[in-house]
Every structure is written in structure tokens, then in C-alpha cells.
Design an enzyme around this catalytic site. Sequence first.
Site, PDB file in Angstrom:
ATOM      1  N   GLU A 112      23.535  -3.740  -9.855  1.00 12.79           N
ATOM      2  CA  GLU A 112      22.422  -3.383 -10.743  1.00 12.79           C
ATOM      3  C   GLU A 112      21.147  -3.210  -9.925  1.00 12.79           C
ATOM      4  OE1 GLU A 112      22.053  -6.571 -13.575  1.00 12.79           O
ATOM      5  OE2 GLU A 112      24.187  -6.470 -14.068  1.00 12.79           O
TER       6      GLU A 112
ATOM      7  N   ASP B   4      11.477  -4.880 -10.356  1.00 10.03           N
ATOM      8  CA  ASP B   4      10.394  -5.671  -9.789  1.00 10.03           C
ATOM      9  C   ASP B   4       9.338  -5.935 -10.863  1.00 10.03           C
ATOM     10  OD1 ASP B   4       9.218  -7.055  -7.801  1.00 10.03           O
ATOM     11  OD2 ASP B   4       8.459  -5.325  -6.699  1.00 10.03           O
TER      12      ASP B   4
ATOM     13  N   CYS C 177     -25.100   2.535   5.816  1.00  5.82           N
ATOM     14  CA  CYS C 177     -24.359   3.035   4.664  1.00  5.82           C
ATOM     15  C   CYS C 177     -24.127   4.539   4.802  1.00  5.82           C
ATOM     16  CB  CYS C 177     -25.133   2.746   3.390  1.00  5.82           C
ATOM     17  SG  CYS C 177     -24.375   3.467   1.923  1.00  5.82           S
TER      18      CYS C 177
ATOM     19  N   CYS D 119     -26.217   6.375   1.871  1.00  9.61           N
ATOM     20  CA  CYS D 119     -27.679   6.391   1.763  1.00  9.61           C
ATOM     21  C   CYS D 119     -28.389   5.994   3.053  1.00  9.61           C
ATOM     22  CB  CYS D 119     -28.133   5.494   0.609  1.00  9.61           C
ATOM     23  SG  CYS D 119     -27.929   3.743   0.967  1.00  9.61           S
TER      24      CYS D 119
ATOM     25  N   CYS E 288     -23.779  -2.501   1.097  1.00  9.53           N
ATOM     26  CA  CYS E 288     -25.020  -1.747   1.186  1.00  9.53           C
ATOM     27  C   CYS E 288     -25.985  -2.393   0.198  1.00  9.53           C
ATOM     28  CB  CYS E 288     -24.780  -0.281   0.816  1.00  9.53           C
ATOM     29  SG  CYS E 288     -26.336   0.575   0.499  1.00  9.53           S
TER      30      CYS E 288
ATOM     31  N   CYS F 209     -28.603   3.755  -3.947  1.00  7.95           N
ATOM     32  CA  CYS F 209     -27.412   4.219  -3.234  1.00  7.95           C
ATOM     33  C   CYS F 209     -26.504   4.898  -4.275  1.00  7.95           C
ATOM     34  CB  CYS F 209     -26.722   3.019  -2.598  1.00  7.95           C
ATOM     35  SG  CYS F 209     -25.248   3.441  -1.682  1.00  7.95           S
TER      36      CYS F 209
HETATM   37  P1  AMP Z   1      13.774 -13.464  -6.520  1.00  5.30           P
HETATM   38  O1  AMP Z   1      12.546 -13.543  -7.388  1.00  5.30           O
HETATM   39  O2  AMP Z   1      13.596 -12.605  -5.323  1.00  5.30           O
HETATM   40  O3  AMP Z   1      14.390 -14.818  -6.248  1.00  5.30           O
HETATM   41  O4  AMP Z   1      14.862 -12.676  -7.372  1.00  5.30           O
HETATM   42  C1  AMP Z   1      15.341 -13.198  -8.575  1.00  5.30           C
HETATM   43  C2  AMP Z   1      14.756 -12.419  -9.689  1.00  5.30           C
HETATM   44  O5  AMP Z   1      15.189 -11.078  -9.701  1.00  5.30           O
HETATM   45  C3  AMP Z   1      15.194 -12.917 -11.035  1.00  5.30           C
HETATM   46  O6  AMP Z   1      14.443 -14.031 -11.438  1.00  5.30           O
HETATM   47  C4  AMP Z   1      14.931 -11.720 -11.903  1.00  5.30           C
HETATM   48  O7  AMP Z   1      13.642 -11.813 -12.439  1.00  5.30           O
HETATM   49  C5  AMP Z   1      14.924 -10.536 -10.972  1.00  5.30           C
HETATM   50  N1  AMP Z   1      15.863  -9.457 -11.314  1.00  5.30           N
HETATM   51  C6  AMP Z   1      15.508  -8.147 -11.353  1.00  5.30           C
HETATM   52  N2  AMP Z   1      16.550  -7.385 -11.704  1.00  5.30           N
HETATM   53  C7  AMP Z   1      17.603  -8.206 -11.910  1.00  5.30           C
HETATM   54  C8  AMP Z   1      18.951  -8.000 -12.291  1.00  5.30           C
HETATM   55  N3  AMP Z   1      19.462  -6.774 -12.516  1.00  5.30           N
HETATM   56  N4  AMP Z   1      19.751  -9.084 -12.420  1.00  5.30           N
HETATM   57  C9  AMP Z   1      19.270 -10.328 -12.164  1.00  5.30           C
HETATM   58  N5  AMP Z   1      18.003 -10.591 -11.787  1.00  5.30           N
HETATM   59  C10 AMP Z   1      17.170  -9.533 -11.657  1.00  5.30           C
HETATM   60 ZN    ZN Z   2     -25.868   2.823   0.361  1.00  9.41          ZN
END
Ligand code: AMP
Ligand code: ZN
Length: 667
Positions: free
Chosen positions: A112, A116, A404, A407, A422, A428
Amino acid sequence: MPENIQQKIEELRTELHQHNYSYYTLDEPTISDFEFDLKLKELQDLEAKHPEFYDSNSPTSRVGGEITKNFPTVQHQFRMYSLDNSYDFNDLEDWENRVQKTVNGPVEFVAELKYDGASISILYENGKLKEAVTRGDGFQGDEITANVKTISEIPMQLHGDFPERFFIRGEIYLTRKNFNKINIRREEEGLDPFMNPRNTASGSLKIQDSAEVRKRGLSSVLYQYISAEFPAKTHWELLHKTKSWGFHISEQAKLCKTLDEVKEFISFWDLERHKLGFDIDGIVVKVNDLAQQKNLGYTAKSPRWAMAYKFKAEKVETELQAVTYQVGRTGAITPVANLKPVLLAGTVVKRASLHNEDIIKKLGLHEHDFVYVEKGGEIIPKIVGVNLEKRNTENPEIEYIKNCPECGTELIKIEDQAIHFCPNELHCPPQVVGRMIHYVSRKALNIENLGSETIEQLYREKLVENPADFYALSKEQLLPLERMAEKSAQNIIDGIEKSKTVPFEKVLFGIGIKHVGETVAKKLAKNFNSIDDLRKATAEELVQVEDIGGKIADSIIAFFQNSENILMVERLKSYGVQLERGENTSEVLSNVLENKTFLFTGKLSLFTRDDAEEMVEKHGGKNISAVSKNLNYLVVGEKAGSKLKKAQEIGSIEILDEQEFLNLISK
Ligand code: AMP
Ligand code: ZN
């Protein structure tokens, strides 16, 4: 007796629900926030003593605006583990070997995307969304149900053959598109942009006002079903079951028969990830069979049946063409590296931030150096090193500018800050524009339709130079501007006119006195009736106001020592902008505390300090910030320290506990 208590609890719940409804839905508060908090506290105490009357729907656990200054903490019934990390295929093969040692027979995997964002656990009961909790430390997190409910993708009511009670886990994230939208809006409001989508997503979950959260446009993906029993044999099946109940699962997840297929998946997304509309920082590989998962179990920190594969931050080498300097709206200088264009993480990079002089020195940058550029989680790439082998020794070291670039004013460097400024606040150009953008922003005068681009144009055309100039604008002057239609011009003029009714405290914030933020402006507006009173105040008088320290006081005094500022204020006044406290700014309940001064110290438990101070004012008293002979009452909470001691030494000060204070005002 217990019956009475149960009745009391239920009465309080009903009453608070009703007040909540009046407050949020009808927008017609029926009691003060202070009284509301007292009742809520009473209910909380009763509920704590009588867990047998628990109700998840109680106003005490419901998130909504003001009453959830702190999100309640919730224990996770099933711990939320981290994931083990791997950085190359060797790590991954080692993991497979470990898995094989425990599991007999073939192992399938599900690969999967590793989204982030911020992880979340949501409880569903009888098909209804019951409670959403952040990961927190894995054992307990914050209950943020109301905020999570604003995310459209998260179902409130399930369909099909869902189990009666279960948790579902996933990630809340922001698409790059919505992240950019947020930043464009912030910029228009004169606020600093957010750094990256991940922090913005997790920050958004903790906003107190869920209507604000909704505006952020968060997304979600759900990837794990949790309960004591599973309605399927494999993770893959489970994912598709949850999909059939109405959850948004990842479209990219893939069932892999072998580790080689997993590796293919990883290599593919390492290259293609930049085409996704959102950030991922790796791939998560999970053992598919749930019986095998159970067999493998957990280490102290993470499941043995899953492994994260982290992508390397991409790094490229390119030539530094020049360092230029940007002047921000607050006068802060940011050095920028202009680079020979190079492809990095799917986009062409031409610039990198250098942040400040110290960073340039640390890198030891010379003109036309070949530098390594990296893109981490941040939007703007950064320079992480220099290829010294390619340096031409004749190229001199980069020297930081002294004046600056906008200005010409000599720059200053504030001690204990790495940044140059500045100091030419009033003339400015970027600072002049910044000040006007701040003036019209939502939390200040809230002049809608007057965006930063329009202000920049107006400034270029020499039509405005400071906020007072807005009020002299005519529609005829606006119409020739680029992309300005009759209707928008009229809206701007109307918006400017409407701003004349904005209360004093917001104007005080809007005129941009250094260090006078929203809260300080409020405090000042409570303590000074008008801008003229404020102007007359001495430093000593200013620091009497709570939260106003020497630095703020000096800045206020400096502001009024400048004749241009005074002229602007006088002009604003002449146009009818609110520079006095209006009648309704502070409602009066009684005058029992007239001519009495108060100070609160220690940890208060019956009310918050803000509420208490508001009550003092509403009953005609005054709050002061230090213990002196001028103080009449010191109200002490738990663990009161030096202030109490000093008050006892002075002797003439009456010392009250919280209940005694309440008795005093309810006389
Ligand atoms: P880390 O924060 O680096 O320890 O990674 C763990 C975190 O990855 C988990 O707490 C999830 O929030 C996140 N995560 C993102 N995508 C997934 C996924 N497909 N399956 C499991 N965890 C995931
Ligand atoms: Zn300035």
C-alpha cells in the site's frame, strides 16, 4: 440518592445541549460562557464520580467551538503501533526471512502507499460514526470526532453487512491542490504560508472551530479494520469489505503473491509518486493472511507482520547561479539561491531557500558553486551541501547584503534571531503593502474583495500608501485596474464602507503596531477607551495591563512617536473608523466591584482566568497585572506562589479563594 444524581446529570445534559443548540445553531446565546463553563464543570465532576451514568453523547464529550479548548483524551482500546522501517531491498528480504521462520507455507503480501498525513482511529457502532481519535502516543489520543465529521469522505452512516462494533484506522491528509489553496488564502490574509501538507493536515485536526476545519478540505484513506474478531480471512478481503460499507480505501493497494512483486510495486511508485496529487513517503507492506498476522504478533513498538519501506529524499546536483534576497511583508530578509534549472522529484527546480546568513556560512557557499539540492517534506527544496571538487577557487565566498534590496536602508540583525530585517517599516515597498494587506485581513478590518493583488496594483498606481488611503478611494479610480469589473469595484467600495463599523479592538489590531497581536489588541481595547487614551498612556500604565510587557509597551510608545502614524490615525478617525470603544463592547451586569482591582493567581479550577477577568469587568471592577498597594483583591487557586507571598507582606490586600470570589460577584 443515586436516582437524584442520575436525574441531576440528565438535567444538566439536557440543559447544556439546549444551550449548545441556542449558541451554535440559533446563534442566540442564552447564558454567558462563564455560566456555561460552570455548569459543564459541575457535570464533568458528577460524571467522573459516577461513571455508571456515562453517555457518549454527553455535552462533556462533544466537541464544538469554545467548550473544547482542550480535546478530551481517549484511551485506545487497541493500541496504535508504529511501523518498522526499511530503506532498501536487503532490509525487506531480511524481514521476509523473519516472517518465514514463524509462518509455515507461502506468504502473500498487500502493498500500500504510505500516506504522509496524520493517523486516526474511528469507532463505528451500529453503522454510525461514534468517535474519532488521533494516534497520540499510541496508547491514548485526542478525541476529535467533530472535526473528523467535517471530512466528506468519511461516512457517518454505513451500508451493507457491517459488524456491530469496530474500529477503522487510516490517514487524514491534504492533497497538494488543497494545500496550495490554503496557502494562497493565507497569503491574501497576510499570514505566513504553511510549510508542508503533512503538518498542516495534523494541525487542522486540532482546530477548535470545526467550521474552520471544513474549509481546509482534508482527505482521508482508510487502511485497517480493527476488532477482536475479523469478518474475513485476509487483509485484502477486509479492505474490500470496508469499501463496500462506504469507506474510502486506497485505489493503488495491490495484492502481491511474492516479495518480487512487492519490489516491483515499490520501484514503480518511487518513480511515479510525483504524479499523485498527494505526498507519500514510502510503501507499507503487510502480510495478507490474518491468521499469519496473528501468529506473527507484535514487538514492543510495531507489528511483525508489516514493514514500511521509506523512499530516499531525492538529491540532485546543479550550479548556483546567484543568491538574491527577498524582503517579506514584515521586513524579514530571506536569501534565495537561484539555480540552474534541474529536474527534482518530478518538478523543475530553479530556486532553493537558504533561510538566513548562518546557513550560508555553514555551507561555506561560494559564487557559482555546484550544490546538492534535496526535496524533503517541505515545498521549497533546500541546499544540503557543496561539491567541493567542482569549485573554481577564483570564485569568492558569498557575502551577505548590508542594505535592503528594495529600499536601500541598512539592514539590522536582531540579537538572538538569525534573521536580518529592513527597519524602514513605513516606506519599504513590500512592508508598506504588507501592512495594508494586514489591515484588510479577516481578523482585522475584514474588507472582503480587497485582495493582496489589488492592493499591490493600487500601490503601484500610487493610489494607496497606508490604510487611511482606502477610505479616499473612488470607484472611478478602481475601474481602470487590470481585471476590475464594475461589480467588483462596487464590492470593494462597499466593503471599505462597511469596515467603518468594525469594533475598536480589531482596528487596533489592524493598524499594525509591532507586537500588538489579536489578543493584546483585545486587552488594550478593554483597558483604554480610545486610541487617544492609548496614545497618552505611559510605559508604566501600559505594563499594568495584563499580558503587556516592556517590549510591547515600548513598541506602542514608539508607534505614537511617529508623526506619520499619528497622521494616519487622525485620518482614519476623520473617515469614521472605530477608534473608540463602542457601547456594546463590554456588557455591564452590575457595579458591585466598582473601583476595585483584582488579580488572579495559581491554578484555577472553577473557571478560567479569562472568564474570571471578564466577570470582574462586567461587574465594574478592574484587572491589574501585578501585586502592589493598588491591588484590592488577590484571588488564589491551587499552588499560588510568589504573588500570594507578596500580597501577604503588603498586608492591605484581601485574599480570596475562588468560591469567595463567586460569592462577591453574586451579591
Ligand atoms: P511512522 O510514523 O514512520 O512510524 O509510520 C507509521 C505510520 O504510517 C502509521 O502510524 C500511519 O499513520 C502511517 N501510514 C500511512 N499509510 C499507511 C498504510 N497504508 N498502512 C499503515 N500505516 C500507514
Ligand atoms: Zn527595505
